[in-house]
Design an enzyme around this catalytic site. Structure first.
Site, PDB file in Angstrom:
ATOM      1  N   THR A 266      54.388  40.048  27.172  1.00  0.00           N
ATOM      2  CA  THR A 266      53.388  39.755  26.147  1.00  0.00           C
ATOM      3  C   THR A 266      52.291  40.383  26.864  1.00  0.00           C
ATOM      4  OG1 THR A 266      53.282  37.788  27.467  1.00  0.00           O
ATOM      5  CG2 THR A 266      54.413  37.755  25.316  1.00  0.00           C
ATOM      6  N   GLY A 267      52.226  40.748  28.004  1.00  0.00           N
ATOM      7  CA  GLY A 267      51.080  41.331  28.605  1.00  0.00           C
ATOM      8  C   GLY A 267      50.548  42.916  28.300  1.00  0.00           C
TER       9      GLY A 267
ATOM     10  N   LEU B 123      57.401  43.147  35.020  1.00  0.00           N
ATOM     11  CA  LEU B 123      56.001  43.168  34.923  1.00  0.00           C
ATOM     12  C   LEU B 123      55.014  41.803  35.026  1.00  0.00           C
ATOM     13  CD1 LEU B 123      55.888  45.794  31.878  1.00  0.00           C
ATOM     14  CD2 LEU B 123      56.257  46.261  34.270  1.00  0.00           C
TER      15      LEU B 123
ATOM     16  N   ALA C 172      53.723  38.646  36.017  1.00  0.00           N
ATOM     17  CA  ALA C 172      52.944  38.312  37.371  1.00  0.00           C
ATOM     18  C   ALA C 172      51.746  37.277  37.049  1.00  0.00           C
ATOM     19  CB  ALA C 172      52.435  39.403  38.265  1.00  0.00           C
TER      20      ALA C 172
ATOM     21  N   THR D   5      51.230  47.408  43.417  1.00  0.00           N
ATOM     22  CA  THR D   5      49.819  47.521  43.015  1.00  0.00           C
ATOM     23  C   THR D   5      49.164  48.250  44.208  1.00  0.00           C
ATOM     24  OG1 THR D   5      47.841  46.361  42.741  1.00  0.00           O
ATOM     25  CG2 THR D   5      49.436  45.258  43.745  1.00  0.00           C
TER      26      THR D   5
ATOM     27  N   GLU E 124      46.260  47.077  45.005  1.00  0.00           N
ATOM     28  CA  GLU E 124      45.720  45.846  45.735  1.00  0.00           C
ATOM     29  C   GLU E 124      46.433  45.585  47.101  1.00  0.00           C
ATOM     30  OE1 GLU E 124      43.197  43.476  44.888  1.00  0.00           O
ATOM     31  OE2 GLU E 124      42.378  45.506  43.887  1.00  0.00           O
TER      32      GLU E 124
ATOM     33  N   TYR F 292      46.660  37.365  45.814  1.00  0.00           N
ATOM     34  CA  TYR F 292      47.588  38.256  44.790  1.00  0.00           C
ATOM     35  C   TYR F 292      48.103  39.442  45.598  1.00  0.00           C
ATOM     36  CZ  TYR F 292      48.074  41.825  41.304  1.00  0.00           C
ATOM     37  OH  TYR F 292      48.963  42.828  40.532  1.00  0.00           O
TER      38      TYR F 292
ATOM     39  N   LYS G 239      51.897  40.221  45.953  1.00  0.00           N
ATOM     40  CA  LYS G 239      52.702  41.570  45.550  1.00  0.00           C
ATOM     41  C   LYS G 239      53.290  42.252  46.704  1.00  0.00           C
ATOM     42  CE  LYS G 239      52.009  42.313  41.169  1.00  0.00           C
ATOM     43  NZ  LYS G 239      52.931  42.659  40.280  1.00  0.00           N
TER      44      LYS G 239
HETATM   45  P1  NDP Z   1      49.036  41.074  32.197  1.00  0.00           P
HETATM   46  O1  NDP Z   1      48.081  40.179  33.008  1.00  0.00           O
HETATM   47  O2  NDP Z   1      48.564  41.528  31.119  1.00  0.00           O
HETATM   48  O3  NDP Z   1      50.602  40.414  31.970  1.00  0.00           O
HETATM   49  C1  NDP Z   1      51.134  39.491  32.644  1.00  0.00           C
HETATM   50  C2  NDP Z   1      52.397  39.032  32.066  1.00  0.00           C
HETATM   51  O4  NDP Z   1      53.094  38.185  33.139  1.00  0.00           O
HETATM   52  C3  NDP Z   1      52.316  38.462  30.858  1.00  0.00           C
HETATM   53  O5  NDP Z   1      53.217  38.778  29.956  1.00  0.00           O
HETATM   54  C4  NDP Z   1      52.425  36.953  31.212  1.00  0.00           C
HETATM   55  O6  NDP Z   1      52.917  36.079  30.223  1.00  0.00           O
HETATM   56  C5  NDP Z   1      53.631  36.938  32.199  1.00  0.00           C
HETATM   57  N1  NDP Z   1      53.632  35.913  33.150  1.00  0.00           N
HETATM   58  C6  NDP Z   1      52.856  35.288  33.898  1.00  0.00           C
HETATM   59  N2  NDP Z   1      53.414  34.361  34.474  1.00  0.00           N
HETATM   60  C7  NDP Z   1      54.547  34.331  34.262  1.00  0.00           C
HETATM   61  C8  NDP Z   1      55.669  33.596  34.627  1.00  0.00           C
HETATM   62  N3  NDP Z   1      55.423  32.277  35.714  1.00  0.00           N
HETATM   63  N4  NDP Z   1      56.719  33.773  34.234  1.00  0.00           N
HETATM   64  C9  NDP Z   1      57.133  34.773  33.281  1.00  0.00           C
HETATM   65  N5  NDP Z   1      56.190  35.628  32.658  1.00  0.00           N
HETATM   66  C10 NDP Z   1      54.816  35.346  33.300  1.00  0.00           C
HETATM   67  O7  NDP Z   1      49.109  42.104  33.183  1.00  0.00           O
HETATM   68  P2  NDP Z   1      49.367  43.705  32.960  1.00  0.00           P
HETATM   69  O8  NDP Z   1      50.040  43.992  31.943  1.00  0.00           O
HETATM   70  O9  NDP Z   1      47.981  44.256  33.201  1.00  0.00           O
HETATM   71  O10 NDP Z   1      50.102  44.139  34.590  1.00  0.00           O
HETATM   72  C11 NDP Z   1      51.480  44.089  34.251  1.00  0.00           C
HETATM   73  C12 NDP Z   1      52.065  44.097  35.779  1.00  0.00           C
HETATM   74  O11 NDP Z   1      51.559  45.211  36.532  1.00  0.00           O
HETATM   75  C13 NDP Z   1      51.731  42.846  36.402  1.00  0.00           C
HETATM   76  O12 NDP Z   1      52.544  42.470  37.590  1.00  0.00           O
HETATM   77  C14 NDP Z   1      50.448  43.375  37.217  1.00  0.00           C
HETATM   78  O13 NDP Z   1      50.392  42.068  38.478  1.00  0.00           O
HETATM   79  C15 NDP Z   1      50.883  44.442  37.620  1.00  0.00           C
HETATM   80  N6  NDP Z   1      49.870  45.541  37.959  1.00  0.00           N
HETATM   81  C16 NDP Z   1      48.859  45.799  36.972  1.00  0.00           C
HETATM   82  C17 NDP Z   1      47.834  46.848  37.196  1.00  0.00           C
HETATM   83  C18 NDP Z   1      46.916  47.093  36.033  1.00  0.00           C
HETATM   84  O14 NDP Z   1      45.984  47.663  36.270  1.00  0.00           O
HETATM   85  N7  NDP Z   1      46.987  46.541  35.020  1.00  0.00           N
HETATM   86  C19 NDP Z   1      47.952  47.688  38.428  1.00  0.00           C
HETATM   87  C20 NDP Z   1      48.968  47.260  39.239  1.00  0.00           C
HETATM   88  C21 NDP Z   1      49.858  46.441  38.891  1.00  0.00           C
HETATM   89  P3  NDP Z   1      51.798  35.172  29.302  1.00  0.00           P
HETATM   90  O15 NDP Z   1      51.414  36.054  28.228  1.00  0.00           O
HETATM   91  O16 NDP Z   1      52.654  34.048  28.848  1.00  0.00           O
HETATM   92  O17 NDP Z   1      50.585  34.735  30.177  1.00  0.00           O
HETATM   93  P1  GDR Z   2      41.528  44.196  39.958  1.00  0.00           P
HETATM   94  O1  GDR Z   2      40.525  44.260  38.496  1.00  0.00           O
HETATM   95  O2  GDR Z   2      40.926  42.982  40.952  1.00  0.00           O
HETATM   96  O3  GDR Z   2      41.044  45.451  40.522  1.00  0.00           O
HETATM   97  O4  GDR Z   2      42.937  43.969  39.491  1.00  0.00           O
HETATM   98  P2  GDR Z   2      39.359  43.728  37.961  1.00  0.00           P
HETATM   99  O5  GDR Z   2      39.110  44.266  36.802  1.00  0.00           O
HETATM  100  O6  GDR Z   2      39.479  42.038  37.884  1.00  0.00           O
HETATM  101  O7  GDR Z   2      38.288  43.983  39.013  1.00  0.00           O
HETATM  102  C1  GDR Z   2      37.757  45.166  39.340  1.00  0.00           C
HETATM  103  C2  GDR Z   2      36.670  44.971  40.210  1.00  0.00           C
HETATM  104  O8  GDR Z   2      35.412  44.592  39.399  1.00  0.00           O
HETATM  105  C3  GDR Z   2      34.614  43.554  40.182  1.00  0.00           C
HETATM  106  N1  GDR Z   2      33.968  42.868  39.213  1.00  0.00           N
HETATM  107  C4  GDR Z   2      34.521  41.990  38.426  1.00  0.00           C
HETATM  108  N2  GDR Z   2      35.714  41.639  37.892  1.00  0.00           N
HETATM  109  C5  GDR Z   2      36.105  40.853  36.837  1.00  0.00           C
HETATM  110  N3  GDR Z   2      37.349  40.625  36.700  1.00  0.00           N
HETATM  111  N4  GDR Z   2      35.103  40.057  36.656  1.00  0.00           N
HETATM  112  C6  GDR Z   2      33.786  40.387  36.835  1.00  0.00           C
HETATM  113  O9  GDR Z   2      32.815  39.566  36.309  1.00  0.00           O
HETATM  114  C7  GDR Z   2      33.455  41.514  37.659  1.00  0.00           C
HETATM  115  N5  GDR Z   2      32.228  41.810  38.118  1.00  0.00           N
HETATM  116  C8  GDR Z   2      32.730  42.658  39.066  1.00  0.00           C
HETATM  117  C9  GDR Z   2      35.688  43.039  41.077  1.00  0.00           C
HETATM  118  O10 GDR Z   2      35.033  42.418  41.954  1.00  0.00           O
HETATM  119  C10 GDR Z   2      36.580  44.173  41.416  1.00  0.00           C
HETATM  120  O11 GDR Z   2      36.059  44.653  42.611  1.00  0.00           O
HETATM  121  C11 GDR Z   2      43.420  44.612  38.640  1.00  0.00           C
HETATM  122  C12 GDR Z   2      44.510  43.707  38.028  1.00  0.00           C
HETATM  123  O12 GDR Z   2      44.973  44.251  36.993  1.00  0.00           O
HETATM  124  C13 GDR Z   2      45.738  43.681  39.108  1.00  0.00           C
HETATM  125  O13 GDR Z   2      46.703  42.885  38.415  1.00  0.00           O
HETATM  126  C14 GDR Z   2      46.248  45.047  39.606  1.00  0.00           C
HETATM  127  O14 GDR Z   2      47.467  45.124  40.589  1.00  0.00           O
HETATM  128  C15 GDR Z   2      44.920  45.717  40.007  1.00  0.00           C
HETATM  129  O15 GDR Z   2      43.902  45.757  38.929  1.00  0.00           O
HETATM  130  C16 GDR Z   2      45.430  47.295  40.483  1.00  0.00           C
END
Ligand code: NDP
Ligand code: GDR
Length: 327
Positions: free
Chosen positions: A11-12, A81, A83, A126, A128, A150, A154
């Site tokens: 769903t993400g 995916l 988390a 990630t 991170e 986080y 990870k």
């Molecule tokens: P999202 O936050 O959009 O999606 C997270 C997903 O995890 C949702 O489907 C959520 O379900 C599900 N989830 C959360 N908690 C649980 C649980 N307890 N059991 C089962 N499912 C759960 O993340 P992204 O799609 O952006 O990212 C995908 C993955 O990649 C994540 O693991 C993220 O940490 C990692 N990642 C993301 C990056 C990015 O830039 N997007 C970069 C590097 C890594 P629900 O809809 O119910 O909330």
């Molecule tokens: P990040 O993404 O922490 O890199 O993690 P996010 O977009 O939350 O933050 C990026 C940077 O922006 C700064 N920032 C703010 N961030 C948010 N969310 N809201 C604000 O108002 C704001 N103002 C400034 C943050 O401090 C940060 O430096 C994402 C997630 O998808 C993780 O799950 C994934 O692993 C990493 O990217 C790679």
């Protein structure tokens, strides 16, 4: 017979794009989703693929349901995916984040080892994990130094994936992905928070945008391209870990400026710095080196920073013009 893939976090943002890609490739897609008071399939609906997915109840907190889901659907590939993926929340809920984002990976690996260790496994690691970076740019050999609960969680999931590969000869790999964004990005993440605010300001629905640290630098790519890299990692002769990144870095301020500019607005007229959005510890500079993925997977990012900002702003402008459709 086509392959079956089980996607956790369907769903993400990434789950939705990966499901779309795998359906297109002829896979049977099993969507592992957690129980919530209301279903959260908006992204899948937006891509028009909900009806093509077989859903299964799944929570990373519960080992028994993982075993049953794996037994029932017998996937060839599992993409983990799911988390608690929001860094800021992990400072507020570090134990839950550790349990889901970290220990959840161990539960899933154990379930796969028990049910069918031949199943191929992808772990969503990630950038991170690099945190307080030990080298610029970062690649697969750069030492880790996470800066948030986080990132720490990870890192545990990452090393468990490596450990299961080395201990049990499982096809388990970890994609170390740098930030990737899209119109399907969650609204709490900074890029989507900005592009949605720009669209709402443009339509007179919002007057200001409150943000934290504008100096942080991120390597931002387009999510749709990154899920293709995940799939490619599971099609190799042998499992390995890969960095996916663009090789370019930009400050949050640059993203803000480009997003407001794309809508013909001046960001300084609307942005307010609010300490509530500043994190206890920050990751200052992420810049990935995707050379290994280019060489071995043939994976290259196609969408530039400016194109990414523009396509996100455009999507939010369209959504906001259709009221109640952008939550
Ligand atoms: P999202 O936050 O959009 O999606 C997270 C997903 O995890 C949702 O489907 C959520 O379900 C599900 N989830 C959360 N908690 C649980 C649980 N307890 N059991 C089962 N499912 C759960 O993340 P992204 O799609 O952006 O990212 C995908 C993955 O990649 C994540 O693991 C993220 O940490 C990692 N990642 C993301 C990056 C990015 O830039 N997007 C970069 C590097 C890594 P629900 O809809 O119910 O909330
Ligand atoms: P990040 O993404 O922490 O890199 O993690 P996010 O977009 O939350 O933050 C990026 C940077 O922006 C700064 N920032 C703010 N961030 C948010 N969310 N809201 C604000 O108002 C704001 N103002 C400034 C943050 O401090 C940060 O430096 C994402 C997630 O998808 C993780 O799950 C994934 O692993 C990493 O990217 C790679």
């Amino acid at each position: 017979m086509g392959k079956t893939a089980l996607i956790t976090g369907i769903t993400g943002q990434d789950g939705a794009y990966l499901a779309e890609l795998l359906l297109h490739k002829g896979y049977t897609v099993v969507g592992a989703e957690r129980r919530a008071s209301t279903r959260n399939r908006a992204r899948l609906d937006e891509l028009g693929i909900t009806d093509e997915i077989i859903f299964t109840d799944f929570d990373l907190a519960d080992q028994g349901n993982m075993v049953r889901a794996l037994e029932k659907h017998a996937p060839d590939e599992v993409y983990n995916l799911a988390a608690q993926s929001f860094v800021a929340l992990s400072f507020e809920q570090p134990v839950m984040t550790g349990d889901i984002t970290g220990v959840g990976v161990a539960r899933l690996l154990e379930a796969i080892r028990t049910v069918n260790p031949e199943t191929r496994f992808y772990q969503a690691s990630t950038s991170e994990m690099f945190g307080k970076v030990q080298a610029v740019p970062q690649n697969e050999t750069t030492p880790f130094y996470p800066r948030s609960p986080y990132g720490v969680a990870k890192l545990y999931g990452h090393w468990m994936t490596v450990n299961y590969r080395e201990s049990y000869d499982m096809y388990a790999c970890s994609g170390i992905l740098f930030n990737h964004e899209s119109p399907l990005r969650g609204v709490e993440f900074v890029t989507r928070k900005i592009t949605l605010a720009v669209a709402r300001i443009k339509h007179g629905l919002q007057r200001e945008l409150r943000l934290g640290n504008l100096d942080a630098k991120r390597d931002w790519g387009y999510a749709k391209e990154y899920v293709a890299g995940m799939h490619a990692m599971l099609q190799q002769a042998a499992p390995e870990d890969f960095v996916l990144a663009t090789g370019e870095t930009h400050t949050v301020e640059e993203f803000v400026e480009a997003a407001f500019e794309a809508a013909g607005l001046e960001w300084r007229d609307f942005v307010v710095i609010d300490p509530a959005f500043v994190r206890p510890a920050e990751v200052d500079l992420l810049l990935g080196d995707p050379s290994k993925a280019k060489a071995k997977l043939g994976w290259t990012p196609q969408t530039s920073f400016r194109e990414l900002v523009a396509l996100m702003v455009e999507a939010d402008l369209e959504r906001v013009a259709r009221p109640l459709s952008y939550a």
